[in-house]
Design an enzyme around this catalytic site. Structure first.
Site, PDB file in Angstrom:
ATOM      1  N   GLY A  46       1.170  -1.253  -0.274  1.00 46.37           N
ATOM      2  CA  GLY A  46      -0.395  -0.323  -0.053  1.00 46.37           C
ATOM      3  C   GLY A  46       0.629   1.227  -0.462  1.00 46.37           C
ATOM      4  O   GLY A  46       2.322   1.081   0.710  1.00 46.37           O
ATOM      5  N   GLN A  51       2.865   9.414   0.980  1.00 46.77           N
ATOM      6  CA  GLN A  51       4.249   9.462   0.942  1.00 46.77           C
ATOM      7  C   GLN A  51       5.347   9.165  -0.426  1.00 46.77           C
ATOM      8  O   GLN A  51       7.014   9.017   0.295  1.00 46.77           O
ATOM      9  CB  GLN A  51       4.260   7.856   1.401  1.00 46.77           C
ATOM     10  CG  GLN A  51       3.710   7.322   2.476  1.00 46.77           C
ATOM     11  CD  GLN A  51       3.108   5.814   2.218  1.00 46.77           C
ATOM     12  OE1 GLN A  51       2.231   4.996   1.540  1.00 46.77           O
ATOM     13  NE2 GLN A  51       4.269   4.768   3.238  1.00 46.77           N
ATOM     14  N   CYS A  94       5.718   0.034   7.634  1.00 47.97           N
ATOM     15  CA  CYS A  94       4.752   1.074   6.723  1.00 47.97           C
ATOM     16  C   CYS A  94       6.143   1.349   5.814  1.00 47.97           C
ATOM     17  O   CYS A  94       7.379   1.165   6.551  1.00 47.97           O
ATOM     18  CB  CYS A  94       4.746   2.040   7.149  1.00 47.97           C
ATOM     19  SG  CYS A  94       4.248   3.537   6.625  1.00 47.97           S
ATOM     20  N   LEU A  95       6.197   1.466   5.130  1.00 48.87           N
ATOM     21  CA  LEU A  95       7.271   2.231   3.834  1.00 48.87           C
ATOM     22  C   LEU A  95       7.894   3.277   3.758  1.00 48.87           C
ATOM     23  O   LEU A  95       9.309   3.249   3.906  1.00 48.87           O
ATOM     24  CB  LEU A  95       7.574   2.036   2.315  1.00 48.87           C
ATOM     25  CG  LEU A  95       6.328   0.427   1.610  1.00 48.87           C
ATOM     26  CD1 LEU A  95       5.839   1.577   0.142  1.00 48.87           C
ATOM     27  CD2 LEU A  95       7.637   0.002   1.209  1.00 48.87           C
ATOM     28  N   HIS A 136      -5.292   1.465   7.272  1.00 52.08           N
ATOM     29  CA  HIS A 136      -3.985   2.962   7.675  1.00 52.08           C
ATOM     30  C   HIS A 136      -3.188   3.692   6.216  1.00 52.08           C
ATOM     31  O   HIS A 136      -3.092   4.798   7.112  1.00 52.08           O
ATOM     32  CB  HIS A 136      -2.182   1.680   7.438  1.00 52.08           C
ATOM     33  CG  HIS A 136      -1.489   1.654   7.374  1.00 52.08           C
ATOM     34  ND1 HIS A 136      -0.140   1.025   8.514  1.00 52.08           N
ATOM     35  CD2 HIS A 136      -0.601   1.851   6.612  1.00 52.08           C
ATOM     36  CE1 HIS A 136       1.135   1.138   8.223  1.00 52.08           C
ATOM     37  NE2 HIS A 136       0.920   2.454   6.873  1.00 52.08           N
ATOM     38  N   GLU A 137      -3.574   3.356   5.271  1.00 51.81           N
ATOM     39  CA  GLU A 137      -3.465   4.550   4.293  1.00 51.81           C
ATOM     40  C   GLU A 137      -4.039   5.802   4.308  1.00 51.81           C
ATOM     41  O   GLU A 137      -4.104   6.588   4.561  1.00 51.81           O
ATOM     42  CB  GLU A 137      -4.150   3.689   3.215  1.00 51.81           C
ATOM     43  CG  GLU A 137      -3.116   2.320   2.461  1.00 51.81           C
ATOM     44  CD  GLU A 137      -1.561   2.325   2.273  1.00 51.81           C
ATOM     45  OE1 GLU A 137      -0.793   3.942   2.809  1.00 51.81           O
ATOM     46  OE2 GLU A 137      -0.723   1.875   2.472  1.00 51.81           O
ATOM     47  N   HIS A 140      -2.929   7.499   6.486  1.00 53.54           N
ATOM     48  CA  HIS A 140      -1.411   8.711   6.079  1.00 53.54           C
ATOM     49  C   HIS A 140      -2.127  10.080   4.995  1.00 53.54           C
ATOM     50  O   HIS A 140      -1.135  11.076   5.870  1.00 53.54           O
ATOM     51  CB  HIS A 140      -1.156   7.879   4.714  1.00 53.54           C
ATOM     52  CG  HIS A 140      -0.163   6.883   4.865  1.00 53.54           C
ATOM     53  ND1 HIS A 140       0.748   7.254   6.100  1.00 53.54           N
ATOM     54  CD2 HIS A 140       0.219   5.273   5.014  1.00 53.54           C
ATOM     55  CE1 HIS A 140       1.747   6.166   5.911  1.00 53.54           C
ATOM     56  NE2 HIS A 140       1.226   5.204   5.167  1.00 53.54           N
TER      57      HIS A 140
HETATM   58 NI    NI Z   1       2.574   2.844   5.642  1.00 53.69          NI
END
Ligand code: NI
Length: 174
Positions: A46, A51, A94-95, A136-137, A140
């Protein structure tokens, strides 16, 4: 398509609140294509536009397994209409928080509305891993990271570790 750079914590941009997309046009679709490519390359399941430094309410996801046919999903202006009162727990990463993982509780189901890749309004009921990923997204888009749900001590330890890693990388470049 092009790869974009993924921002990592601590970076103030990740804390910005993203704004709604007014029109899903070719420029937005190009961004979604880039985001998907960047997510696959990372690799991750995701990615939110913030991000890659763009404060727009756009998410891409693909929760299909490793050796399965790819199933990219695109969510523009996603909105949670309803959530279940029961939670489920997943170990999240998370990236933007590389190498860190923690168990997080979230509602196990959610109903969301959004615009798809072509700007068409859609609604889905998400459950299991998909529900967790979408939440989660969407976090963000509000400038929230999964580490915000941890204790102050745990969170500060993770941020400290990531700051040190960043400094180490900079030292080599300089
Ligand atoms: Ni994330």
């Amino acid at each position: 398509m092009a790869l974009r750079q993924i921002l990592t914590e601590p970076n103030k941009i990740l804390r910005e609140k993203s704004t709604n997309v007014e029109k899903v046009d070719d420029e937005i679709r190009k961004l979604m294509d880039d985001m998907l490519e960047t997510m696959y390359a990372a690799p991750g399941i995701g990615l939110a536009a913030i991000q890659v430094g763009i404060p727009k309410r756009i998410i891409v996801l693909d929760i299909s397994g490793k050796d399965q046919v790819k199933k990219p999903m695109y969510f523009v202006n996603p909105e949670i209409l309803d959530k279940s009162s029961t939670n489920s727990t997943y170990e999240e990463g998370c990236l933007s928080v590389p190498g860190q993982f923690a168990e997080i509780d979230r509602p196990e189901k959610c109903y969301i509305k959004f615009l798809d890749y072509y700007g068409k309004p859609q609604e889905i009921k998400a459950e299991g891993m998909l529900a967790t990923c979408i939440q989660h997204e969407i976090d963000h888009l509000e400038g929230i990271l999964f580490i915000d749900y941890l204790s102050k001590l745990k969170k500060s330890m993770i941020i400290k570790k990531l700051s040190k890693q960043k400094k180490a990388i900079e030292r080599i470049i300089v």
